[in-house]
Enzyme design. Structure first.
Site, PDB file in Angstrom:
ATOM      1  N   ALA A 125      15.498   9.817  25.477  1.00  0.00           N
ATOM      2  CA  ALA A 125      15.527   9.644  26.916  1.00  0.00           C
ATOM      3  C   ALA A 125      14.150   9.508  27.524  1.00  0.00           C
ATOM      4  O   ALA A 125      13.744   8.390  27.878  1.00  0.00           O
ATOM      5  CB  ALA A 125      16.285  10.867  27.617  1.00  0.00           C
ATOM      6  N   THR A 126      13.318  10.681  27.400  1.00  0.00           N
ATOM      7  CA  THR A 126      11.925  10.700  28.002  1.00  0.00           C
ATOM      8  C   THR A 126      11.216   9.460  27.446  1.00  0.00           C
ATOM      9  O   THR A 126      10.468   8.900  28.139  1.00  0.00           O
ATOM     10  CB  THR A 126      11.477  12.001  27.673  1.00  0.00           C
ATOM     11  OG1 THR A 126      12.296  13.113  28.068  1.00  0.00           O
ATOM     12  CG2 THR A 126      10.098  12.125  28.478  1.00  0.00           C
ATOM     13  N   ASN A 144      13.772  17.674  33.988  1.00  0.00           N
ATOM     14  CA  ASN A 144      14.586  16.913  35.036  1.00  0.00           C
ATOM     15  C   ASN A 144      15.555  17.754  35.531  1.00  0.00           C
ATOM     16  O   ASN A 144      16.131  18.715  34.936  1.00  0.00           O
ATOM     17  CB  ASN A 144      15.099  15.704  34.219  1.00  0.00           C
ATOM     18  CG  ASN A 144      16.246  16.152  33.387  1.00  0.00           C
ATOM     19  OD1 ASN A 144      17.513  16.310  33.830  1.00  0.00           O
ATOM     20  ND2 ASN A 144      16.244  16.329  31.927  1.00  0.00           N
ATOM     21  N   GLY A 165      11.298  15.790  26.117  1.00  0.00           N
ATOM     22  CA  GLY A 165      10.015  15.036  25.578  1.00  0.00           C
ATOM     23  C   GLY A 165       9.352  15.674  24.453  1.00  0.00           C
ATOM     24  O   GLY A 165      10.085  16.501  23.740  1.00  0.00           O
ATOM     25  N   LYS A 208      25.373   7.360  32.134  1.00  0.00           N
ATOM     26  CA  LYS A 208      25.275   8.888  32.434  1.00  0.00           C
ATOM     27  C   LYS A 208      26.464   9.654  32.473  1.00  0.00           C
ATOM     28  O   LYS A 208      27.568   9.119  32.909  1.00  0.00           O
ATOM     29  CB  LYS A 208      24.539   8.673  34.075  1.00  0.00           C
ATOM     30  CG  LYS A 208      25.491   8.541  35.101  1.00  0.00           C
ATOM     31  CD  LYS A 208      24.948   8.844  36.529  1.00  0.00           C
ATOM     32  CE  LYS A 208      24.634  10.185  36.688  1.00  0.00           C
ATOM     33  NZ  LYS A 208      25.516  11.497  36.231  1.00  0.00           N
ATOM     34  N   CYS A 254      26.770  22.320  29.344  1.00  0.00           N
ATOM     35  CA  CYS A 254      26.812  22.529  30.843  1.00  0.00           C
ATOM     36  C   CYS A 254      27.158  23.861  31.084  1.00  0.00           C
ATOM     37  O   CYS A 254      27.675  24.662  30.047  1.00  0.00           O
ATOM     38  CB  CYS A 254      27.607  21.408  31.592  1.00  0.00           C
ATOM     39  SG  CYS A 254      29.234  21.664  30.844  1.00  0.00           S
ATOM     40  N   GLY A 297      21.181  17.938  38.631  1.00  0.00           N
ATOM     41  CA  GLY A 297      22.348  18.771  38.841  1.00  0.00           C
ATOM     42  C   GLY A 297      23.706  17.998  38.608  1.00  0.00           C
ATOM     43  O   GLY A 297      24.885  18.188  38.814  1.00  0.00           O
TER      44      GLY A 297
HETATM   45  C1  LIG Z   1      16.181  11.859  33.578  1.00  0.00           C
HETATM   46  C2  LIG Z   1      17.178  12.554  32.703  1.00  0.00           C
HETATM   47  C3  LIG Z   1      18.311  12.955  33.016  1.00  0.00           C
HETATM   48  C4  LIG Z   1      19.302  13.398  31.968  1.00  0.00           C
HETATM   49  N1  LIG Z   1      20.661  13.832  32.449  1.00  0.00           N
HETATM   50  C5  LIG Z   1      21.567  13.987  31.593  1.00  0.00           C
HETATM   51  C6  LIG Z   1      22.836  14.322  31.888  1.00  0.00           C
HETATM   52  O1  LIG Z   1      23.422  13.801  32.849  1.00  0.00           O
HETATM   53  N2  LIG Z   1      23.702  14.630  30.800  1.00  0.00           N
HETATM   54  C7  LIG Z   1      23.328  14.915  29.605  1.00  0.00           C
HETATM   55  O2  LIG Z   1      24.070  15.257  28.667  1.00  0.00           O
HETATM   56  N3  LIG Z   1      21.956  14.977  29.228  1.00  0.00           N
HETATM   57  C8  LIG Z   1      21.109  14.702  30.256  1.00  0.00           C
HETATM   58  N4  LIG Z   1      19.871  14.325  29.848  1.00  0.00           N
HETATM   59  C9  LIG Z   1      19.361  15.031  28.737  1.00  0.00           C
HETATM   60  C10 LIG Z   1      18.941  13.916  27.756  1.00  0.00           C
HETATM   61  O3  LIG Z   1      20.131  13.393  27.329  1.00  0.00           O
HETATM   62  C11 LIG Z   1      18.449  14.686  26.435  1.00  0.00           C
HETATM   63  O4  LIG Z   1      19.474  15.380  25.690  1.00  0.00           O
HETATM   64  C12 LIG Z   1      17.319  15.227  26.562  1.00  0.00           C
HETATM   65  O5  LIG Z   1      16.340  14.852  27.497  1.00  0.00           O
HETATM   66  C13 LIG Z   1      16.234  15.440  25.384  1.00  0.00           C
HETATM   67  O6  LIG Z   1      15.784  14.162  24.783  1.00  0.00           O
HETATM   68  P1  LIG Z   1      14.379  13.598  25.144  1.00  0.00           P
HETATM   69  O7  LIG Z   1      13.305  14.518  24.577  1.00  0.00           O
HETATM   70  O8  LIG Z   1      14.241  12.145  24.443  1.00  0.00           O
HETATM   71  O9  LIG Z   1      14.081  13.423  26.557  1.00  0.00           O
HETATM   72  C14 LIG Z   1      18.870  13.782  30.860  1.00  0.00           C
HETATM   73  C15 LIG Z   1      17.541  13.516  30.453  1.00  0.00           C
HETATM   74  C16 LIG Z   1      16.641  12.937  31.272  1.00  0.00           C
HETATM   75  C17 LIG Z   1      15.172  12.848  30.846  1.00  0.00           C
END
Ligand SMILES: Cc1cc2nc3c(=O)[nH]c(=O)nc-3n(C[C@H](O)[C@H](O)[C@H](O)COP(=O)(O)O)c2cc1C
Length: 361
Positions: A344-345, A130, A291, A83, A201, A133
């Site tokens: 991720a999702t 999500n 997602g 993370k 960010c 922060g």
């Molecule tokens: C629970 C959760 C926490 C996330 N935290 C971060 C983070 O700390 N840093 C980051 O660069 N992206 C973060 N993301 C974004 C994911 O890395 C990713 O770019 C985004 O969810 C799109 O992918 P997905 O459609 O497979 O979820 C987070 C996503 C999820 C679902």
């Protein structure tokens, strides 16, 4: 079918941190057997100079500590991003941090201008918001935890360390960039093999994302490279609606960095059935959506990054992210030009996703 997620949205971040991961991520079983069946794929793929069993993994966010990373490796996710961390302890937004979002079809930019209804009823096709922060523990904790995760990686698996800078009131640009230097050094000291900086960010002194400020992004990338030297650097960027802006960024930064991850979430206003703000607290009326509904945007960015790489004669690795919910989505991203793909999702609710993809590699 949605499994029990390995990060439980019904629990607080702290409870997940202490008690997680959940679902089959907690059964302690490794799918190495799948890998031996698929021995033809062992260490076959290149990821930034490292041999990996598959060009697939979990991006920054859901793997909130070393236990989560270990469980993901055990289940065959071969590229795991620890993370996003910071130079100092940073608090997490109050619960809830994840909600299911109702979207008909794709989350187009037009739809993202409106309000999206969110609740705790998760169903397919799954899109979520999500809102954490980007919390961080003290470096004393995460440096040890990350170093351990790096040590525990099996051959054919890689840990990526993700971080971002921290905005502070009254801070100068130099201080802001120094924060990246300091954190990059902390990451380097853990022995992590690949570093990712989250440029999606907020930028210092503005509400815009850092990746939309080419000049500043280049300064940050250069500063990090000075510190980490030969360690490959990935930048994580958001969706760009303006192709020319993306082209400008890539032109200036694409030969400094070794990889580009796209995309992060797409922000939208999140409300409950009654149309009221549903994530409590200031600054949380808008929240990132990920997602199924953002797959179109991730694919579009991958295609553009591939075209730009050819145009400029660069060699950065493209990491495709966004809406990878099943094995077909993985192959669609590969076809679009992604060297590696992450979910991720999709992975959170389908803990066998890596196994399913590997059985078709
Ligand atoms: C629970 C959760 C926490 C996330 N935290 C971060 C983070 O700390 N840093 C980051 O660069 N992206 C973060 N993301 C974004 C994911 O890395 C990713 O770019 C985004 O969810 C799109 O992918 P997905 O459609 O497979 O979820 C987070 C996503 C999820 C679902």
């Amino acid at each position: 079918m949605l499994h029990t997620p390995f990060y439980d949205p019904e629990k607080s971040y702290e409870e997940n941190f202490e008690q997680g991961p959940f679902g089959t991520f907690s059964d302690g079983q490794s799918v190495q057997s799948v890998q031996s069946v698929q021995s033809s794929t062992l260490h076959k793929y290149d990821f930034l100079g490292f041999k990996v069993n598959s060009p697939f993994g979990i991006p920054a966010g859901p793997l909130i500590n070393g236990k989560f990373v270990q469980a993901a490796f055990d289940k065959g996710f071969d590229i795991c991003v620890y993370k996003t961390v910071r130079s100092k302890k940073y608090p997490c937004h109050p619960w809830p941090n994840v909600l299911s979002v109702k979207i008909d079809g794709d989350l187009t930019l037009e739809k993202a201008k409106g309000k999206l209804i969110a609740d705790r009823n998760y169903h397919e096709p799954l899109s979520i918001t999500n809102s954490f922060g980007v919390p961080s523990f003290e470096p004393d904790f995460w440096q040890k935890d990350l170093a351990e995760a790096v040590k525990n990686a099996q051959p054919g698996q890689v840990v990526v360390g993700s971080f971002q800078g921290t905005k502070k009131e009254g801070q100068s640009v130099e201080d802001y960039i120094n924060d990246y230097r300091i954190t990059a050094k902390m990451l380097k000291d853990t022995g992590v093999k690949v570093v990712e900086v989250n440029l999606s960010c907020p930028n210092e002194g503005t509400n815009n994302l850092l990746c939309y400020d080419t000049k500043r992004s280049v300064l940050v990338a250069r500063a990090i490279k000075e510190v980490i030297g030969k360690i490959p650097l990935i930048i994580k960027i958001a969706y760009f609606k303006d192709s020319e802006e993306l082209s400008n960024l890539v032109k200036e930064i694409g030969n400094i960095v070794q990889g580009i991850s796209a995309i992060n979430t797409i922000p939208a206003e999140i409300v409950n059935e009654a149309g009221e703000q549903t994530l409590p607290g200031e600054g949380r009326s808008k929240s990132g959506v990920c997602g199924h509904a953002i797959k179109w945007a991730g694919l579009e960015m991958v295609r553009k990054l591939k075209k730009l790489r050819e145009e400029f004669g660069y060699s950065y690795t493209i990491i495709g992210i966004g809406g990878v919910m099943n094995a077909d989505d993985f192959f669609e991203y590969r076809k679009a030009g992604a060297d590696a793909v992450m979910s991720a999702t999709g992975a959170m609710w389908n803990l066998h996703l890596a196994k399913e993809i590997k059985s078709r590699l």
